[in-house]
Structure formats: structure tokens, C-alpha cells
Enzyme design. Structure first.
Site, short mmCIF file in Angstrom:
data_model
loop_
_atom_site.label_atom_id
_atom_site.label_comp_id
_atom_site.label_asym_id
_atom_site.label_seq_id
_atom_site.Cartn_x
_atom_site.Cartn_y
_atom_site.Cartn_z
CG HIS A 110 -5.73 -2.34 0.79
ND1 HIS A 110 -5.16 -1.95 -0.41
CD2 HIS A 110 -5.04 -1.65 1.75
CE1 HIS A 110 -4.20 -1.08 -0.20
NE2 HIS A 110 -4.10 -0.88 1.11
CB SER A 127 -0.96 -0.04 1.19
OG SER A 127 -1.95 0.95 1.10
#
Length: 427
Positions: free
Chosen positions: A395, A191
Site C-alpha cells: 500500500h 488511498s
């Protein structure tokens, strides 16, 4: 409108609860342990305990039988950053490059060990003979010191992820290379750990020569199609939230706090299902509750959130709103003073010349797969772009999912091996 107001109040309340007014970790106590590295025991090969959420990272790594060292690197602008060095569990037949691993927004080095042995990325690499270095960005739980600036000052928190990419990563990478005597290392980012990498590789292109391979887990660079309803509301209310926080002189968002774990334990018991924690994580990152255990969620909440500046969040807001990967927009007047242009400069991704391996998920509500596909076409040297086969992979699954090893790490491993020869990448 009423629903929107409720979300705004909730976010503000949580932000203020964790704004630093309660309790900060004691840096002096933490650093007293720096030179007290013990030979670790090798029991409990694979286990996640409730107590894991209350441990420091050093205690957690030692508990599961790995040797860990604590190091400090200082940036050009004076921030003092903590790195954790995990030694390989076995001696490799061939010399392997060190691996540097960088966390995402509001995360820390704990992200890569919290899932326990045989499941976490850092342990997986150490078991395979790699020397693993875990970075911690400025302002997070383990990197809260500066040579001159007080922690609680506005000046300390005047940074976005641009500074993390431009100053923090080079300082930590150079430290690792100097300490190991290696000319190159392998970089793995999750990320924001990818966002900051591409800041570095495009703004300081000389660092591309120091990266044998960059592995990007859910690269957060193009953010046009965010699906999380919570983040969509935050995008709409971000200006209002920032005005309120600025008026209250709150420049840190969601810092680590010793009380966080106790609160989360009461809200989200480790033996319960369908808790508010699971619901919140699902609404933020993509629903996939079967991918991790409640016990793991509870332990993870003991280490996250680990802190960030409000400016970091606003920088992501700007990327999402404009669709442009560029430096922080300070407003026309300040932009002219800072950039000699009323618009902030766009990062030149074509300068990011080191080889890049990408993994991304279909059910990622933060980084849409179409955004990843749009992004990697901008890079000059993508050696692989892998859509995770599990259709529900979200995610956070890259660091917490039960199947992260089989879906991602096992598939990453042979590519890491290919790029292990210094300055001699595969044809």
C-alpha cells in the site's frame, strides 16, 4: 485476550501521545513564509538526507531545486486549506493540463516529494513539464485553520472523509482551475485520496466535467478483505477505542507533532535495518522492507502521521464492517434527522463518469486486490486497471518504493499524455 488488550493500550497510548496535548505547529510562523518564495537552486539532483524529515514542505521542495508557491483555498463550510504549487522544470512543447495530487489518510502533500528527486511523484511530473498542485485535507499539518472554529474545538473535528470529498476537493479543484485558467485538470489520488474523489464524483457529479482523467493508486473504496493484523485488531476494538477517546475529549487522531521525528529517530535510526518502524509499516501495509531505505523511512516519519479526525477512521471502520461505500452512520436516531432514513445513503458510483485509471498491488494488506477488482466493476468508465507486476508491492510502495517510478509512474505517463487535450479525450 491479553494480546488484544496490549494492542488496545498501545494504540490508545500512541493516540493520546499525539492527541494535540503536546505541541501544534505554529500556523502564524508558517504563513509568514507564504510570500517569501525564492528562486531555488538546482544542485543535489537525487538525494535523500536525514535532515529531510525536519524540514517543512516548502523548504524540502526548494532544497531540491524546484520552484514552489503556497496557496490557500477556503471551503464552503469555512476550512482554510493549503495547496503547494510546483512549477514545471521544463516548458512542454504542447500545453499540459495541471495535475492535482491528493494524499491518503494521516498523510499530507509531503507524501509525494519525500522520496526525493527522480523518484517522487510530484518531481516526476514536474520534470515532465506538468504544473503540479499538492492538496492537503482539513485537519492535516498544513490545513489547520478555519474562518470561525478554534482548532482545538470539538466542532472543528466533526468531519469524516465525506466532508473532505464533498467540500475540500471541490474548493481546491476550483481554486486550481481559476488560478491556471484551465477548464479541466488531471487528478491523482492515493488511498483516501481516491476515497474522497469518489465521494465528490458521485455526490457532486458536475465535477466530473472538470476532470480529464482520474488516476487511482490503491483505491480505498471496497474494504472487505483487509489483511493487516494491526488493522484487524483495530476493527475489533474500534468501538472501545472511540468510547475512550470521546470520554477524554480527544477528537483528533495522530496529529503532526514536532516531537514525532525525534522519537522516531531514536526508535528507528536511519542507518539501521529491521527497526520497529519497518516492522510496523510492514504489518500495516504489507511486508516489503527491501523496497525502501531506512534513511527514507526515517525521513518519512518526520512528516507522517500528519493528522486526522477520529471520525475519519471510524468511517473507514464502517465501510470495512458493512462492505458498503456509504455516508457516515450516526446511529438510527441521528440518521433520521440527517438523511431522513435510518440508514445512511450509499454513494452512487455510476454517477462517477470521468475516466478512471487504476493501479493496485498484490501485497497490499490494506486494500486487497480482489476488493479493487470488485470496486472497478462498479464504475462506468475505467480506461485501465493495472495490477503492479512486483508481487511484493504494498500500500505504501505507491509513494515510497524505489521502483514506484518504473512500476507505476512510467506506466501512468502515456495515459496522462493521452488525456491532456481539454474536452477532447482519446477515442
Amino acid at each position: 485476550m491479553g494480546s488484544t488488550r496490549c494492542w488496545c493500550l498501545l494504540i490508545l497510548a500512541v493516540a493520546l501521545f499525539g492527541s494535540g496535548a503536546l505541541a501544534y505547529p505554529d500556523e502564524d510562523d508558517f504563513w509568514k513564509k507564504e510570500n517569501d518564495i525564492q528562486t531555488v537552486r538546482e544542485d543535489n539532483w537525487f538525494q535523500i538526507d536525514e535532515e529531510d524529515g525536519d524540514m517543512t514542505l516548502q523548504e524540502l521542495i526548494e532544497k531540491y531545486g524546484y520552484k514552489v508557491e503556497i496557496h490557500s483555498a477556503t471551503t464552503e463550510d469555512g476550512y482554510m486549506l493549503t495547496l503547494f504549487r510546483i512549477m514545471p522544470r521544463k516548458i512542454s512543447e504542447t500545453k499540459k493540463l495541471p495535475v492535482f495530487v491528493m494524499h491518503g489518510l494521516l498523510g499530507s502533500a509531503a507524501d509525494f516529494v519525500i522520496s526525493g528527486p527522480n523518484n517522487s511523484l510530484a518531481y516526476y511530473l514536474a520534470d515532465d513539464g506538468y504544473e503540479v498542485w499538492l492538496g492537503n485535507a482539513r485537519g492535516t499539518r498544513y490545513s489547520r485553520r478555519h474562518q470561525e472554529l478554534p482548532l482545538h474545538s470539538e466542532e472543528y473535528w466533526d468531519f469524516s472523509w465525506h466532508e473532505i470529498g464533498y467540500f475540500d476537493l471541490p474548493a481546491m479543484i476550483d481554486y486550481v482551475l481559476n488560478k491556471t485558467g484551465s477548464d479541466q485538470l488531471q487528478y491523482i489520488g492515493h488511498s483516501q485520496g481516491t476515497t474522497t474523489y469518489f465521494v465528490m464524483s458521485s455526490s457532486r457529479p458536475e465535477y466530473n466535467q472538470k476532470i480529464a482523467l482520474m488516476t487511482a493508486l490503491s483505491p480505498a473504496v471496497v474494504l472487505k478483505r483487509i489483511r493487516s493484523p494491526i488493522l484487524r485488531v483495530l476493527l475489533d476494538l474500534s468501538d472501545t477505542i472511540k468510547e475512550v477517546l470521546d470520554s477524554l475529549h480527544v477528537f483528533e487522531f495522530f496529529p503532526y507533532n514536532d516531537n514525532n521525528h525525534k522519537v522516531m529517530e531514536s526508535l528507528c535510526p536511519a542507518n539501521a535495518r529491521d527497526t520497529i518502524c519497518e516492522e510496523l509499516l510492514g504489518q500495516l501495509t504489507g511486508p516489503h522492507p527491501e523496497s525502501y531505505s531506512p534513511k527514507l523511512v526515517a525521513a518519512y516519519m518526520g512528516h507522517a502521521p500528519a493528522g486526522a479526525s477520529t471520525k475519519q477512521l471510524m468511517h473507514f471502520v464502517q465501510v470495512a464492517r458493512t462492505g458498503l461505500f456509504r455516508q457516515y452512520d450516526n446511529g438510527r436516531k441521528e440518521n433520521l434527522q440527517t438523511y431522513s432514513n435510518w440508514k445512511p445513503p450509499t454513494y452512487n458510483l455510476t454517477a462517477s463518469s470521468a475516466p478512471v485509471l487504476i493501479f493496485y498491488g498484490r501485497n497490499d494488506w490494506m486494500v486487497h486486490p480482489k476488493d479493487v477488482q470488485e470496486f472497478y466493476k462498479m464504475l462506468p468508465r475505467v480506461v485501465g486497471a493495472n495490477l503492479v507486476s512486483d508481487r511484493k508491492f504494498n500500500h505504501l510502495d505507491f509513494i515510497l518504493a524505489k521502483n514506484a517510478r518504473s512500476e507505476v509512474y512510467d506506466k501512468m505517463r502515456p495515459v496522462l499524455e493521452q488525456y491532456n487535450t481539454i474536452n477532447n479525450p482519446p477515442v
